[in-house]
Design an enzyme around this catalytic site. Structure first.
Site, PDB file in Angstrom:
ATOM      1  N   LYS A  44      49.744  23.204 -31.587  1.00 35.97           N
ATOM      2  CA  LYS A  44      49.066  23.664 -32.793  1.00 35.97           C
ATOM      3  C   LYS A  44      49.384  25.129 -33.070  1.00 35.97           C
ATOM      4  O   LYS A  44      49.137  25.616 -34.151  1.00 35.97           O
ATOM      5  CB  LYS A  44      47.556  23.446 -32.640  1.00 35.97           C
ATOM      6  CG  LYS A  44      47.207  21.964 -32.669  1.00 35.97           C
ATOM      7  CD  LYS A  44      45.781  21.682 -32.272  1.00 35.97           C
ATOM      8  CE  LYS A  44      45.610  20.180 -32.077  1.00 35.97           C
ATOM      9  NZ  LYS A  44      44.395  19.830 -31.372  1.00 35.97           N
TER      10      LYS A  44
HETATM   11  N1  GLU Z   1      40.912  15.342 -27.302  1.00 36.94           N
HETATM   12  C1  GLU Z   1      42.201  15.134 -26.711  1.00 36.94           C
HETATM   13  C2  GLU Z   1      43.262  15.838 -27.556  1.00 36.94           C
HETATM   14  O1  GLU Z   1      43.019  16.222 -28.682  1.00 36.94           O
HETATM   15  C3  GLU Z   1      42.560  13.678 -26.590  1.00 36.94           C
HETATM   16  C4  GLU Z   1      41.776  13.033 -25.514  1.00 36.94           C
HETATM   17  C5  GLU Z   1      42.152  11.596 -25.234  1.00 36.94           C
HETATM   18  O2  GLU Z   1      42.724  10.940 -26.111  1.00 36.94           O
HETATM   19  O3  GLU Z   1      41.817  11.130 -24.149  1.00 36.94           O
HETATM   20  O4  GLU Z   1      44.358  16.043 -27.080  1.00 36.94           O
END
Ligand code: GLU
Length: 334
Positions: free
Chosen positions: A258
């Protein structure tokens, strides 16, 4: 993967710490195709536990960004559903109850190590990159007196004690047979010293509670899987099937994130006028689903979708990817 999609449930689980980028879009598209091609249901869950990294404006924009891409969901913060709330920051009571359960089982212990202690202990090489160095177990065997003494100086984090002999093996829907030897990175943090529940714990608690059967997520989380399998085991719950979408690298070989502003969907749209269907066609080509770039809506990719045809290897963006994406060189072969 289940041959029939009855009862299949997947999820999008973005962290609203930055704008959605190309890598997130690829993962979301593949997760959506996996579930929709099998007639299953999708949940949108916002992983906003870390209040310092996550921004409410970004969380508010996320559903719109995903919808722009052409994917949808059956449950989520904006549409409700039987598992409300769908924001992790609102679900801490569930995480505390899971922590209590693990505490009752004697699987957790306080860890007083500082970042510097962990770095100093990390000289030995090990196989887990994304998860950082394997924890050497420094605080596992502290006596009550040693804990009391350390507690005067530092608020501890809480770690989950892995079984020393544990080895994890699973069939990844994209990566194939995947094995992690030994205790897979050592004992890991389930609650940070600042009180924030760690990702590993929250994601497992939520995926159990939301009855997720199929997790498709970014390659960077492959190393987290053995830790999550250990939590499922401790909690006596069957784990979901896992699939990890290919890692996208920039043309220079560095990892897209990002922080690379130019790869956010917003910038692709606003600076380069990229249309969603063109982006979807480009992602399908990168993932190996198509051998040429053809604009498509996600729904048009359902009929031919086959998870086993998704590329297993890392995908490096070609130098001229913006040109390819914007359509100046339509039909270029990989
Ligand atoms: N929140 C995590 C991310 O944005 C993904 C977590 C998951 O898919 O287990 O990379």
């Amino acid at each position: 993967m289940a041959s029939n999609g009855k009862g299949m449930r997947g999820r999008f689980a973005p962290t609203p710490s930055g704008r959605l980028h190309l890598g997130n879009a690829l993962t979301a598209l593949l997760a959506w195709l996996q579930i929709r091609s099998a007639g299953g249901e999708i949940v949108l869950r916002l992983e906003d536990l870390d209040r310092q990294r996550c921004k409410p404006e970004l969380a508010a924009q996320l559903p719109g960004e995903l919808r722009w891409l052409g994917v949808d969901w059956d449950e989520g913060p904006d549409v409700g559903g039987p598992h409300v709330p769908y924001e992790q920051s609102e679900r801490t009571a569930l995480y505390e109850s899971v922590l209590d359960e693990l505490q009752r089982q004697g699987r957790l212990y306080p860890c007083y190590c500082s970042r510097a202690d962990l770095q100093a202990a990390a000289s030995a090489p090990h196989g887990l990159d994304a998860e950082g160095p394997a924890y050497p177990g420094t605080c596992r065997e502290l006596t009550a007196a040693e804990r009391a003494e350390r507690a005067l100086r530092k608020t501890p984090s809480l770690r989950f004690a892995m079984d020393a002999g544990a080895a994890y093996r699973f069939e990844d829907g994209i990566a194939g047979e995947t094995a992690f030897p030994g205790a897979s990175g050592g004992d890991f943090v389930v609650r940070r010293a600042d009180g924030i529940v760690a990702y590993q714990l929250a994601v497992v608690a939520d995926d159990i509670d939301m009855q997720i059967t199929d997790v498709l997520r970014g390659w960077d989380l492959l190393d987290s899987t053995p830790r999550q399998l250990a939590l499922y085991e401790a909690l006596g719950c069957p784990p979901p099937r896992f699939a990890h979408s290919p890692l996208l690298l920039g043309a220079d070989g560095s990892r897209l994130s990002k922080r690379h502003g130019s790869v956010s969907l917003q910038e692709l749209r606003e600076q380069f006028g990229v249309r969603a269907e063109r982006l979807v066609g480009f992602l399908a080509w990168l993932a190996g689903l198509h051998d040429r770039i053809e604009a498509a809506k996600p729904v048009e990719l359902i009929a031919a979708f086959d998870l086993s045809s998704v590329r297993r290897q890392t995908v490096t963006l070609p130098n001229n990817w913006i040109e390819l994406l914007t359509g100046k060189k339509i039909g270029t072969e990989f």
